[in-house]
Motif scaffolding. Structure first.
Motif, short mmCIF file in Angstrom:
data_model
loop_
_atom_site.label_atom_id
_atom_site.label_comp_id
_atom_site.label_asym_id
_atom_site.label_seq_id
_atom_site.Cartn_x
_atom_site.Cartn_y
_atom_site.Cartn_z
N ASN A 27 0.68 -1.27 -0.03
CA ASN A 27 0.08 0.17 -0.09
C ASN A 27 0.88 1.24 -0.02
N ARG A 28 1.98 1.31 0.74
CA ARG A 28 2.73 2.43 0.80
C ARG A 28 3.53 2.72 -0.77
N GLY A 29 3.79 1.35 -1.09
CA GLY A 29 4.42 1.48 -2.55
C GLY A 29 3.25 2.12 -3.52
N VAL A 30 2.13 1.65 -3.55
CA VAL A 30 0.93 2.13 -4.42
C VAL A 30 0.82 3.78 -4.21
N VAL A 31 0.85 3.97 -2.85
CA VAL A 31 0.44 5.31 -2.45
C VAL A 31 1.61 6.25 -3.15
N ALA A 32 2.91 5.77 -2.98
CA ALA A 32 4.10 6.71 -3.52
C ALA A 32 3.92 6.41 -5.14
N LEU A 33 3.62 5.48 -5.48
CA LEU A 33 3.36 5.37 -7.18
C LEU A 33 2.24 6.35 -7.73
N TYR A 34 1.19 6.43 -6.88
CA TYR A 34 0.14 7.38 -7.07
C TYR A 34 0.72 8.83 -6.83
N ALA A 35 1.46 9.09 -6.12
CA ALA A 35 2.04 10.30 -6.02
C ALA A 35 2.99 10.71 -7.02
N GLU A 36 3.80 9.78 -7.43
CA GLU A 36 4.72 9.89 -8.58
C GLU A 36 3.93 9.96 -9.77
N LEU A 37 2.92 9.33 -10.10
CA LEU A 37 2.19 9.39 -11.28
C LEU A 37 1.37 10.88 -11.24
#
Length: 560
Positions: A185-195
C-alpha cells in the motif's frame, strides 16, 4: 429383519446394561470398526440402556447382526410396555448412522456403516470370539469407560495443541501478509504520488508547448509578412527592373515565405484548437464555387505526374453554413495529401448531402500508395509521417491530417480515414448543414464528468438543439433539469457525487422528469437499465451521425 445374527442377549437389570455396552464395543471391534466408532456404538447402547432403565422395561432382547457393510443393533420389548423415546434415543441417533424407533411395535433399531478396506473377522469368527468373553462387572465396565474417557481427553488435548500451533502459524502468516500488504500500500501510494507529479509535469509541458507555438507563431508572422510585402514590391510594377535570374530568386523567396506563413498559421490554429480558443465564424458558403476554386488552385500540381483531379458536388447541398476559411484549409490539406502521395490515377472530391443526419459529406479518395494499418492512428499525431520512399521524396510537416481534424471538430463535424497499402486512401468529413429551419430539439442536457467529451457532444449537437445544457455530475444534472426540464438527456453511467443510475432513479420520482427520454453514453457495460433509457451508445469513438440519429429516434419514440 435381514442380516446374519452375531450375538443375542437379554437385558433384565442394570448389570445387563453394562454387559450390553461392553458387547457393543467388542462387536464393533471384531467387525473392523475404528476405535472412535467402537466408542460411538458402545455409548449409543449406554444411552439406550439408560432409557430402558428410566422407562422401567424389565425384559429387553438385544440382537447384533451383520448386514453386508453395516452393523445392525436391534432392541425388542413388549409392545404394551409404554416406552416413550426421549433424549437417550436422540443422542444414540447422533452417534449412529441411522436409528428407527417404533414404540407401538416394541422395537428400536440402529445402524452403523463398516469402514471399507479394513480387515475384519467372518460372522462365525466374530461369534467365536464373543463367545469366549468373560462376564464383566459394573466396576470393570466403569474402569473401561474411564480408560476410554482418558484416551479421548488425550486426543482432545493433542488436537488442541495442534490447533494452537495451527493458529500460531495462521497468525504469523496473517502478520506477514499484513506487513507485506502495508508495504505494498505504501508503494501504491508512492506510485500514485509519482504519477500525479508526472501528470502535473506533462500538463505543464503541454501548456508550455502550446504557449511556445502560439508565441512563436505570432512572432514569426510579422517578419514573414514583411518579407512577402517586400518581395511583392520588388517584382510588382513601379520598381526597378530585375534581371531574369534576380526575378527568379526573388520569387523563390516570396514563395518560400508564403509557404512558411501558411505553416505558421497552421501551428497557431493547432495551438488555439488545443486550448479551446479556435472560434469558427460561420457564414453561407457556395460549395460549387469553393470546390472549383480548389480544383483550379491545385490542378497544376496534379498535372505534373499524370494524376487527374476531379470534383463533384451533388445538387442538394449547394450551400452550407460554415467557416469558409477553415473549410477551405481542410479540403486543401486533404486534396494536397492525396496529390502528394498518388503517383498515377486520380484524386477525387465528392460533396453530397445526408438527409438522415442533415450533414454535408465531403469524401476525398485517391489511388495512391495507401497507409499501413499500424500507422492509421498515428497519422493524426502532430509532425508524424509514415516512413517510406515516397514520403522521403514528398517531404512535409506532418501537420496536414491533424490540422484538418482539429478544424473539422471545431466546426462540430467529424473526420474519418480508411486506407490500405496499394489501394489508396479515403477521408470522409461530415459537417452539420447549418441551414435547418427548425432544430430537432429545444433543450438537451449532457451529463458527464469528462469536460472534453461534453465539449465534443456540444459541437455535435450544434444546430440540432437550440439549448445545450451541461452537468459534470448527477447532482448538478438534477438541479439543471429541475430548473429547465430538457427534451432529452445524454447521461454517463459513471459520474461523481451521483452516478447515472441514481440520477435516473431520482428522475423517475419527479413527475416533471420521469418521462424525459435518456440516451446512455458510457464506457461501462451493463445489461439492466431503467425504462426511460431509450438507447445506449459507446463513449469511445462516438460519431456525430450515429449520435444524431439515436437522439432523433429517441425523441420520435417519445412523441408516439
Amino acid at each position: 429383519m435381514t442380516g446374519e445374527e452375531l450375538l443375542r442377549i437379554r437385558v433384565l437389570d442394570d448389570q445387563d446394561v453394562f454387559a450390553m455396552r461392553r458387547l457393543g464395543r467388542e462387536v464393533a471391534e471384531t467387525a473392523g470398526m475404528t476405535a472412535q466408532d467402537q466408542i460411538r456404538v458402545a455409548t449409543a447402547l449406554s444411552e439406550l440402556g439408560r432409557e430402558i432403565a428410566v422407562e422401567g422395561l424389565d425384559d429387553v432382547a438385544v440382537v447384533f447382526l451383520l448386514d453386508q457393510d453395516e452393523l445392525v443393533v436391534s432392541l425388542t420389548f413388549a409392545a404394551d410396555a409404554g416406552f416413550r423415546p426421549a433424549t437417550g434415543v436422540t443422542l444414540a441417533g447422533r452417534l449412529m448412522d441411522a436409528i428407527e424407533a417404533d414404540p407401538a411395535g416394541g422395537r428400536v433399531s440402529m445402524r452403523k456403516r463398516l469402514p471399507p478396506g479394513r480387515a475384519r473377522l467372518s460372522p462365525a469368527g466374530i461369534r467365536a470370539r464373543l463367545g469366549g468373553l468373560t462376564p464383566a462387572t459394573a466396576l470393570d465396565e466403569l474402569r473401561q469407560q474411564n480408560r476410554e474417557l482418558a484416551e479421548t481427553l488425550e486426543e482432545v488435548r493433542q488436537l488442541n495443541t495442534e490447533l494452537e500451533e495451527t493458529n500460531q502459524g495462521v497468525l504469523a502468516l496473517y502478520n506477514q501478509l499484513s506487513a507485506e500488504l502495508e508495504e505494498t500500500n505504501r508503494g501504491v501510494v508512492a506510485l500514485y504520488a509519482e504519477l500525479d507529479e508526472k501528470s502535473r509535469q506533462l500538463r505543464e509541458a503541454s501548456d508550455a508547448r502550446k504557449r511556445f507555438w502560439a508565441t512563436v507563431s505570432h512572432q514569426l508572422r510579422t517578419p514573414l509578412n514583411s518579407i512577402i510585402g517586400l518581395v511583392r514590391l520588388l517584382v510588382g510594377p513601379g520598381g526597378d527592373p530585375l534581371g531574369t535570374e534576380q526575378l527568379h530568386q526573388v520569387r523563390l523567396i516570396g514563395s518560400s515565405a508564403e509557404t512558411l506563413l501558411a505553416l505558421v498559421s497552421e501551428l497557431l490554429d493547432m495551438a488555439k484548437a488545443e486550448s479551446g480558443r479556435l472560434d469558427p465564424q460561420p457564414a453561407t458558403v457556395d460549395l460549387v464555387e469553393l470546390v472549383e476554386r480548389l480544383r483550379m488552385t491545385l490542378h497544376p500540381t496534379s498535372g505534373a505526374g499524370g494524376v487527374a483531379l476531379s470534383v463533384q458536388v451533388s445538387e442538394a447541398p449547394s450551400e452550407i453554413l460554415a467557416d469558409e476559411v477553415m473549410l477551405t484549409r481542410i479540403l486543401r490539406n486533404l486534396l494536397a495529401n492525396g496529390l502528394k502521395f498518388t503517383e498515377e490515377g486520380e484524386v477525387r472530391l465528392d460533396v453530397t448531402y445526408d438527409e438522415a443526419t442533415r450533414e454535408v459529406v465531403f469524401t476525398v479518395t485517391d489511388t495512391g500508395i495507401g497507409i499501413p494499418a499500424e500507422h492509421l492512428d498515428r497519422v493524426f499525431e502532430e509532425f508524424y509521417q509514415v516512413p517510406g520512399p515516397v514520403q522521403v521524396r514528398a517531404r512535409g510537416t506532418g501537420l496536414g491530417l491533424p490540422y484538418a481534424r482539429r478544424l473539422t471538430e471545431a466546426m462540430g463535424g467529424t473526420l474519418r480515414l480508411s486506407s490500405a497499402p496499394g489501394r489508396g486512401t479515403t477521408v470522409v468529413v461530415r459537417l452539420p448543414h447549418g441551414h435547418d429551419a427548425v432544430p430537432v430539439a429545444d433543450r438537451v442536457l449532457v451529463a458527464d464528468d469528462d469536460a472534453e467529451f461534453r465539449e465534443d457532444v456540444r459541437r455535435m449537437l450544434t444546430g440540432f438543439a437550440v439549448h445545450i445544457d451541461e452537468a459534470s455530475d448527477g447532482l448538478t444534472a438534477l438541479e439543471a433539469m429541475a430548473a429547465a426540464p430538457p427534451d432529452l438527456a445524454l447521461v454517463d453511467l459513471l459520474m461523481p457525487r451521483m452516478d447515472g443510475a441514481a440520477l435516473m432513479l431520482r428522475m423517475a420520482e419527479d413527475e416533471r422528469l420521469r418521462d424525459v427520454p435518456v440516451v446512455m453514453v458510457t464506457a461501462a457495460t451493463s445489461q439492466h437499465y431503467p425504462p426511460n433509457v431509450r438507447a445506449v451508445l459507446p463513449k469511445h469513438g462516438l460519431r456525430r451521425d450515429v449520435l444524431l440519429e439515436t437522439v432523433r429516434h429517441a425523441l420520435e419514440h417519445e412523441d408516439e
